[in-house]
Scaffold this motif. Structure first.
Motif, mmCIF file in Angstrom:
data_model
loop_
_atom_site.group_PDB
_atom_site.id
_atom_site.type_symbol
_atom_site.label_atom_id
_atom_site.label_comp_id
_atom_site.label_asym_id
_atom_site.label_seq_id
_atom_site.Cartn_x
_atom_site.Cartn_y
_atom_site.Cartn_z
ATOM 1 N N SER A 50 -0.541 -1.747 -8.319
ATOM 2 C CA SER A 50 -1.738 -2.573 -8.125
ATOM 3 C C SER A 50 -2.398 -2.235 -6.800
ATOM 4 O O SER A 50 -1.771 -1.684 -5.878
ATOM 5 C CB SER A 50 -1.388 -4.066 -8.174
ATOM 6 N N VAL A 51 -3.683 -2.575 -6.708
ATOM 7 C CA VAL A 51 -4.469 -2.346 -5.499
ATOM 8 C C VAL A 51 -5.682 -3.268 -5.582
ATOM 9 O O VAL A 51 -6.151 -3.571 -6.687
ATOM 10 C CB VAL A 51 -4.921 -0.858 -5.401
ATOM 11 N N PRO A 52 -6.189 -3.770 -4.468
ATOM 12 C CA PRO A 52 -7.451 -4.516 -4.534
ATOM 13 C C PRO A 52 -8.583 -3.554 -4.903
ATOM 14 O O PRO A 52 -8.916 -2.653 -4.128
ATOM 15 C CB PRO A 52 -7.622 -5.063 -3.107
ATOM 16 N N PHE A 53 -9.145 -3.702 -6.100
ATOM 17 C CA PHE A 53 -10.207 -2.809 -6.537
ATOM 18 C C PHE A 53 -11.408 -2.907 -5.586
ATOM 19 O O PHE A 53 -11.783 -3.985 -5.141
ATOM 20 C CB PHE A 53 -10.650 -3.163 -7.957
ATOM 21 N N GLY A 54 -11.983 -1.753 -5.304
ATOM 22 C CA GLY A 54 -13.146 -1.693 -4.430
ATOM 23 C C GLY A 54 -12.817 -1.687 -2.956
ATOM 24 O O GLY A 54 -13.721 -1.683 -2.121
ATOM 25 N N SER A 55 -11.515 -1.690 -2.620
ATOM 26 C CA SER A 55 -11.105 -1.744 -1.212
ATOM 27 C C SER A 55 -10.915 -0.349 -0.640
ATOM 28 O O SER A 55 -10.938 0.660 -1.353
ATOM 29 C CB SER A 55 -9.788 -2.513 -1.080
ATOM 30 N N PRO A 105 -4.534 -8.724 -1.900
ATOM 31 C CA PRO A 105 -3.354 -8.594 -1.040
ATOM 32 C C PRO A 105 -2.328 -9.704 -1.253
ATOM 33 O O PRO A 105 -1.126 -9.441 -1.290
ATOM 34 C CB PRO A 105 -3.948 -8.655 0.373
ATOM 35 N N GLU A 106 -2.806 -10.924 -1.430
ATOM 36 C CA GLU A 106 -1.880 -12.043 -1.593
ATOM 37 C C GLU A 106 -1.114 -11.944 -2.908
ATOM 38 O O GLU A 106 0.104 -12.138 -2.961
ATOM 39 C CB GLU A 106 -2.662 -13.367 -1.539
ATOM 40 N N VAL A 107 -1.817 -11.618 -3.983
ATOM 41 C CA VAL A 107 -1.171 -11.504 -5.289
ATOM 42 C C VAL A 107 -0.249 -10.287 -5.321
ATOM 43 O O VAL A 107 0.879 -10.349 -5.819
ATOM 44 C CB VAL A 107 -2.220 -11.421 -6.413
ATOM 45 N N VAL A 128 -5.114 -2.418 5.825
ATOM 46 C CA VAL A 128 -4.561 -3.040 7.028
ATOM 47 C C VAL A 128 -4.478 -4.554 6.854
ATOM 48 O O VAL A 128 -5.463 -5.170 6.422
ATOM 49 C CB VAL A 128 -5.482 -2.725 8.227
ATOM 50 N N PRO A 129 -3.344 -5.203 7.165
ATOM 51 C CA PRO A 129 -2.102 -4.672 7.727
ATOM 52 C C PRO A 129 -0.956 -4.659 6.722
ATOM 53 O O PRO A 129 0.200 -4.569 7.097
ATOM 54 C CB PRO A 129 -1.805 -5.702 8.812
ATOM 55 N N PHE A 130 -1.271 -4.777 5.415
ATOM 56 C CA PHE A 130 -0.250 -5.162 4.440
ATOM 57 C C PHE A 130 0.814 -4.096 4.200
ATOM 58 O O PHE A 130 1.962 -4.429 3.881
ATOM 59 C CB PHE A 130 -0.924 -5.587 3.143
ATOM 60 N N ALA A 131 0.468 -2.826 4.347
ATOM 61 C CA ALA A 131 1.486 -1.789 4.149
ATOM 62 C C ALA A 131 2.513 -1.784 5.279
ATOM 63 O O ALA A 131 3.582 -1.189 5.157
ATOM 64 C CB ALA A 131 0.833 -0.413 4.032
ATOM 65 N N GLU A 132 2.207 -2.443 6.391
ATOM 66 C CA GLU A 132 3.172 -2.657 7.474
ATOM 67 C C GLU A 132 3.740 -4.071 7.451
ATOM 68 O O GLU A 132 4.911 -4.303 7.772
ATOM 69 C CB GLU A 132 2.504 -2.398 8.839
#
Length: 480
Positions: A158-163, A190-192, A209-213
């Motif tokens: 999953s990924v936030p589409f359009g980000s 990001p939250e989901v 940023v910053p979720f992959a960290e």
């Protein structure tokens, strides 16, 4: 209903109310009130100096013009927080927001959408950047058997589409000559996505940023792909409605002056700034520091460098190839007039900063290995609980310091090292290490974010690949 029809309908419906309001107030005018709607991304760490920091420290109000045509003006500033760029673009198209901030790929969609709907925007400043693409990334659950993008063929990602992270993922697939449907890709915020990773409902989640960290720091994810691997610069920037900038150029310049002051505030005391930003955004201070501290993943710099404009053109080609963006003349859309004026008013040399890619760096003296920190790219840091951030000259010296502090019973908030292959900051506990023997028998220890990079380096030098615990053990037996 189309966006234009929706806007026209909204204006038509509002007209009777507007007339009634004028009659009710005896023709009272709002000419002396200027509305400034600002779309922020508070939890996107490299946008904080353009949003939540300005709001909390009152920096925008400090810089807003109050003389000349602004002498009797009342400013009505509203802040609208979003978790990604597309909602901010929607607000700007609807006329509710005059200023917004978002990452590179969403910026392009913002410009193209604004132009297509007659609500033109302009890119007027950069907030923070990584020249090689660091900040975006893809994580898997902590106990996942996957260690490479190629491992996720046909898997649930999953990924936030359009980000910006979506753009990174598309670019990564194109770079590897893989089809867009290589993953079973779904749209998650990001939250989901964070919850889905925790509950093992997906195999991977790509985010900005910053979720992959942040997710690895919180203990339930592991990064297997970093945006640096695309080799494509990434940044977040400031966009404005073009009509607002033409009518109130001094306000746009004031906003950028406030952004510049916020950048300075972070750099003066990055640990304290990280603590404040944590209290405002709930993003862990250790993660904030990883991005915005000395030698951090992102560099705070508002100048619009030619390299960023070229990067936008490359990003645009990625989206255009997939028919995911409308037409946009990037050269006309970029407008550095306001940021140049902000530098002039601050007495700073814009062209000099434009040519610089320097970040502020880790400096000082290593008290464990008794040497100066001569090469910031090799340095490490330890953030002591209830104490300062302490710097060291190498990975091995940093790990020796960890052993020393633990022996003293000290608690540690975070241990930072620099990835030997990618050059980005990482948390020591999440790294893979190579161990060899340097001259004199000391431990030669290097840190890597990705397992395959550690394995490749070890193969070239006859070193061993070890985990964090073994690296600490090796460092404790050596000098540096």
């Amino acid at each position: 209903m189309r966006i234009r029809d929706w806007i026209d309908h909204g204006l038509h419906s509002a007209l009777p109310l507007a007339i009634a309001a004028v009659l009710l107030w005896g023709g009272a005018s709002r000419a002396n009130t200027i509305d400034i709607g600002i779309g922020t991304q508070d939890t996107t760490t490299n946008t904080v100096t353009a949003g939540v920091v300005l709001k909390q420290l009152g920096l925008l109000d400090k810089h807003l013009p109050r003389t000349g045509k602004y002498k009797d003006v009342t400013y009505r500033v509203t802040w609208q927080n979003a978790t990604s760029g597309p909602p901010i673009t929607n607000g700007m198209v609807a006329g509710n927001l005059q200023i917004g901030m978002m990452g590179d790929y969403p910026l392009l969609v913002n410009g193209a959408t604004g132009h297509a709907t007659g609500n033109d925007t302009e890119l007027v400043a950069v907030i923070a950047y990584n020249a090689l693409g660091g900040g975006n990334g893809l994580v898997v659950p902590k106990d996942s058997p996957y260690y490479d993008l190629a491992d996720l063929k046909g898997k649930r990602v999953s990924v936030p589409f359009g980000s910006a992270a979506h753009g990174m993922l598309l670019a990564a697939l194109q770079n590897r000559h893989l089809p867009p449907d290589y993953f079973a890709l779904s749209n998650q915020s990001p939250e989901v996505g964070s919850t889905s990773i925790q509950e093992h409902r997906i195999d991977g989640h790509a985010d900005f940023v910053p979720f992959a960290e942040l997710l690895p720091f919180r203990g339930y994810a592991r990064k297997i792909f970093d945006g640096v691997e695309t080799g494509q610069p990434t940044f977040h920037g400031v966009v404005i409605r073009k009509d607002f900038g033409e009518k109130y150029p001094e306000i746009v310049t004031a906003y950028i002056r406030a952004l510049m002051e916020a950048n300075d505030w972070v750099r003066r005391d990055p640990a304290q700034a990280a603590e404040k930003i944590q209290s405002w955004t709930k993003v862990d201070k250790e993660v904030v520091y990883m991005f915005l501290g000395p030698g951090g993943i992102h560099t705070l710099d508002p100048t619009i460098k030619p390299k960023w404009v070229q990067a936008l053109k490359t990003d645009y080609a990625v989206l255009k190839k997939l028919n995911m963006v409308k037409d946009l003349d990037i050269d006309k859309w970029v407008n550095d007039t306001f940021v140049r004026q902000a530098f002039k008013e601050a007495g700073l040399d814009y062209d000099r900063q434009l040519a610089s890619f320097a970040n502020y760096t880790v400096q000082g003296t290593d008290t464990v290995c008794n040497t100066a920190i001569a090469d910031p790219s090799q340095a490490g840091q330890i953030w002591l609980r209830d104490g300062p951030v302490v710097s060291f000259s190498t990975a091995a010296c940093t790990l020796r310091a960890v052993n020393r502090y633990r022996a003293q019973g000290r608690q540690l908030n975070a241990v930072y090292l620099t990835d030997k292959a990618l050059g980005v900051k990482l948390f020591a506990g999440d790294a893979f290490y190579t161990q060899a023997r340097a001259e004199g028998g000391d431990a030669d220890i290097q840190a890597f974010l990705l397992k395959r990079d550690a394995q490749a380096a070890a193969a070239k030098s006859s070193a061993s690949v070890i985990d964090y615990a073994r690296a600490l053990d090796a460092a404790g037996k050596g000098g540096n």
